[in-house]
Design an enzyme around this catalytic site. Structure first.
Site, short mmCIF file in Angstrom:
data_model
loop_
_atom_site.label_atom_id
_atom_site.label_comp_id
_atom_site.label_asym_id
_atom_site.label_seq_id
_atom_site.Cartn_x
_atom_site.Cartn_y
_atom_site.Cartn_z
N ASN A 171 66.21 72.96 23.38
CA ASN A 171 65.22 73.53 22.76
C ASN A 171 63.95 73.76 23.39
OD1 ASN A 171 64.88 70.73 22.66
ND2 ASN A 171 63.55 70.48 20.61
N GLU A 267 64.54 59.82 23.95
CA GLU A 267 63.62 60.76 23.30
C GLU A 267 64.30 61.45 22.14
OE1 GLU A 267 60.37 60.47 23.67
OE2 GLU A 267 60.14 59.53 25.56
N CYS A 301 61.45 68.74 18.02
CA CYS A 301 61.43 67.41 17.63
C CYS A 301 60.24 66.85 16.96
CB CYS A 301 61.70 66.24 18.76
SG CYS A 301 60.46 66.64 20.27
P1 NAP Z 1 72.30 67.03 21.51
O1 NAP Z 1 73.21 67.69 20.76
O2 NAP Z 1 72.10 65.57 21.32
O3 NAP Z 1 72.50 67.32 23.02
C1 NAP Z 1 71.39 66.81 23.97
C2 NAP Z 1 71.94 66.75 25.29
O4 NAP Z 1 73.22 65.69 25.21
C3 NAP Z 1 73.06 68.18 25.68
O5 NAP Z 1 72.93 68.25 27.10
C4 NAP Z 1 74.15 67.62 25.34
O6 NAP Z 1 75.47 68.29 25.97
C5 NAP Z 1 74.41 65.96 25.74
N1 NAP Z 1 75.34 65.36 25.04
C6 NAP Z 1 76.26 65.55 23.93
N2 NAP Z 1 76.86 64.81 23.47
C7 NAP Z 1 76.95 63.71 24.66
C8 NAP Z 1 77.57 62.52 25.01
N3 NAP Z 1 78.30 61.77 24.37
N4 NAP Z 1 77.15 61.86 26.11
C9 NAP Z 1 76.08 62.42 26.97
N5 NAP Z 1 75.54 63.51 26.56
C10 NAP Z 1 75.87 64.21 25.54
O7 NAP Z 1 70.73 67.73 21.21
P2 NAP Z 1 70.63 69.27 20.99
O8 NAP Z 1 71.00 69.87 19.91
O9 NAP Z 1 70.77 69.93 22.41
O10 NAP Z 1 68.83 69.04 20.75
C11 NAP Z 1 68.22 68.63 19.35
C12 NAP Z 1 68.00 67.27 19.31
O11 NAP Z 1 67.11 66.86 20.39
C13 NAP Z 1 67.19 67.00 18.19
O12 NAP Z 1 67.55 65.75 17.42
C14 NAP Z 1 65.86 67.06 18.55
O13 NAP Z 1 64.82 66.21 17.89
C15 NAP Z 1 65.70 66.13 19.82
N6 NAP Z 1 64.89 66.26 20.84
C16 NAP Z 1 63.94 65.28 20.87
C17 NAP Z 1 62.84 65.54 21.82
C18 NAP Z 1 62.05 64.04 22.20
O14 NAP Z 1 61.07 64.27 22.93
N7 NAP Z 1 61.96 63.07 21.26
C19 NAP Z 1 62.50 66.47 22.46
C20 NAP Z 1 63.52 67.83 21.86
C21 NAP Z 1 64.44 67.58 21.42
P3 NAP Z 1 76.01 69.71 25.59
O15 NAP Z 1 75.46 70.21 24.15
O16 NAP Z 1 75.85 70.68 26.42
O17 NAP Z 1 77.48 69.46 25.31
#
Ligand code: NAP
Length: 494
Positions: A171, A267, A301
């Site tokens: 995002n 995060e 987020c």
């Molecule tokens: P996500 O599905 O958790 O993916 C984040 C990253 O983790 C991607 O690079 C993903 O790879 C990787 N990943 C997925 N499964 C994994 C595993 N088992 N082991 C290691 N890495 C793995 O999140 P998203 O949909 O991209 O982002 C949305 C989420 O991020 C929301 O929940 C949002 O709140 C959170 N977020 C938090 C912050 C903060 O600062 N607190 C900021 C921004 C976003 P692939 O998708 O490439 O397979």
């Protein structure tokens, strides 16, 4: 011509008619071949915008070796040189901000104005890191405070932790990557970056700029592949000293369970609240909730998800907020006038719609929006919601926001805290005593007075309590997580 429907004359699509094959940076070399790669898709119109090499297990191994080789080059580099590289990267991001914004808009579906803002913030994150790189220091520990250590001299240094695995979400494909790379390099660490497979192109552009800025080979290495395969390998590899992860709570929990004894920062997500007190500035709250609820289609987020409004001004708030919401422009993110682009994927769109359906079934009313337009969901306000609905108690991560009335300020604080998450909270009030009560009571990483929880600048400590995460980012605070304290005790001969 740009792909998709353009509703304004301005198009920022730099490579309209070709699908580029990209290479990844490993040990200072750009590598990649004609093997099957991962297709990067424009979420607005479903077009193919690039193909990136998909890493194998052997590629991950080579990348980690490259990062270990790069570690002495970056950790032994004087702080002023690391600072210069970071400052130069910030300048180069500003130089190329329009190109970067176009990449973000195309691969993440972020509307143009927010994509440009992200590029500018990314530059600032590097600028802050350039300052912090020069400011790292330890302190003297008074050894004569104990009779056992009197006669010794003690101090500690902050030293780089080693190779850091950085895993990032879709995002904020520039600034959230910057929040990992810039502090890591400022502290003297090398990095293996695994960006989200949906948005790897911005990371590759950033890597290119860091090389241009003078980063030594192996200090930054990029590996692209699915989280469930490549991500897991990184997380479990004992040669990495730390994992810094931004993403969903589900994946964060899994990573923590798998990463063993490495340092970890997480995060994660939230369902951020805003409280609008009867003595708060209602019009200001409406204007900022508009940005906070819908920027990047709510895929932020710290997006506003639960708005609690005092019962005396609830009706007025809902009317004004619904009117303003109805004026927002939904469409192609490359259109300069666009406020709200698509959801990141059809699957995510379908998930958001099913949550909306559940809420309606359980009695929620739609005050604005609620319709699907192409791959976009109109900005949607729900009232009459209950705490057990997914749109309230889980992270909705879509342009859907709930508004609830409350009787007393005490009730509002309780409702805001009634969440498994605790990232940031906003409160509108003109009463300093209520503001301080909120500061003390709200179980969150950041309390934002007279603004929405979506407010963030890149040098403030940032991170969540409860299921919103572990550790803090915000350059200086990330550097603390990315360094070890090394204590030195000198037994003085007298
Ligand atoms: P996500 O599905 O958790 O993916 C984040 C990253 O983790 C991607 O690079 C993903 O790879 C990787 N990943 C997925 N499964 C994994 C595993 N088992 N082991 C290691 N890495 C793995 O999140 P998203 O949909 O991209 O982002 C949305 C989420 O991020 C929301 O929940 C949002 O709140 C959170 N977020 C938090 C912050 C903060 O600062 N607190 C900021 C921004 C976003 P692939 O998708 O490439 O397979």
């Amino acid at each position: 011509m740009c792909r998709g429907q353009m509703s304004s004359a301005v198009c920022h699509d730099p490579e309209p008619n070709m699908t580029k094959r990209y290479r990844v940076l490993v040990g200072g070399e750009w590598i990649g071949d004609e093997r099957e790669g991962i297709e990067v898709i424009n979420p607005y119109d479903g077009s193919l915008i690039g193909i990136v090499p998909e890493a194998t297990a052997e590629d991950v191994d080579k990348t980690i070796i490259a990062a270990r080789t790069g570690f002495p080059l970056i950790s032994e580099m004087p702080a002023y040189r690391r600072s210069e590289i970071l400052a130069k990267t910030g300048e180069l991001i500003l130089r190329d901000r329009e190109e970067i914004a176009a990449i973000i808009a195309r691969e993440a579906g972020k509307s143009w104005k927010y994509a440009v803002a992200e590029a500018e913030r990314g530059a600032e994150t590097f600028m802050f890191a350039a300052l912090e790189a020069r400011a790292q220091h330890g302190e003297i520990v008074p050894m004569d405070a104990s009779p056992v250590s009197a006669g010794r001299f003690g101090f500690y240094l902050r030293v780089p932790i080693g190779v850091i695995g950085a895993i990032t979400p879709f995002n904020f494909p520039l600034n959230l990557v910057a929040h990992k790379l810039a502090p890591a390099i400022a502290a003297g660490n090398s990095v293996v970056l695994k960006p989200a497979t949906k948005t790897p192109l911005t990371s590759l552009k950033l890597a290119e700029l860091m090389v241009e800025a003078g980063l030594p080979p192996g200090a930054l290495n990029v590996v692209i592949g699915r989280g469930s395969t490549i991500g897991n390998r990184l997380v479990e590899d004992q040669r990495l000293a730390m994992i810094t992860f931004t993403g969903s709570p589900e994946v964060g929990r899994e990573i923590k369970a798998r990463c063993g004894l490495k340092r970890i920062t997480l995060e994660l997500g939230s369902n951020c609240p805003v409280i609008v007190e009867e003595d708060g500035d209602l019009d200001a709250a409406v204007a900022r909730c508009l940005m906070g609820s819908y920027a990047n289609s709510g895929q932020v987020c710290i997006s506003v998800q639960r708005i609690f409004v005092h019962k005396k001004c609830y009706g007025e708030f809902v009317v004004k907020f619904a009117e303003a919401t109805g004026r927002l422009k939904v469409g192609n993110p490359l259109d300069k006038e666009c406020d709200i682009g698509p959801m990141i994927s059809p699957q995510e769109l379908a998930r958001a719609v099913s949550w909306l359906e559940e809420a309606k079934r359980l009695g929620a009313r739609i005050e604005a929006g609620g319709e699907v337009v192409g791959n976009c969901l109109q900005p949607t306000i729900l009232t009459g919601v209950k705490r057990e609905m997914k749109v309230v108690c889980s992270e909705v991560f879509a342009p859907i926001v709930t508004v609830l009335p409350y009787d007393s300020f005490e009730d509002a604080l309780e409702m805001a805290n009634d969440s498994v998450y605790g990232l940031q909270a906003g409160i509108y009030t003109s009463d300093i005593n209520k503001a301080f009560k909120a500061i003390h009571r709200l179980d969150v990483g950041g309390v934002i007075i007279n603004d929405v929880p979506t407010f963030r600048v890149d040098h403030m400590p940032y991170g969540g309590n409860k299921e919103s995460g572990l550790g803090r980012e915000g350059v200086r605070y990330a550097i603390e997580e990315m360094t070890n304290i090394k204590m030195v005790c000198i037994n003085l001969r007298r």
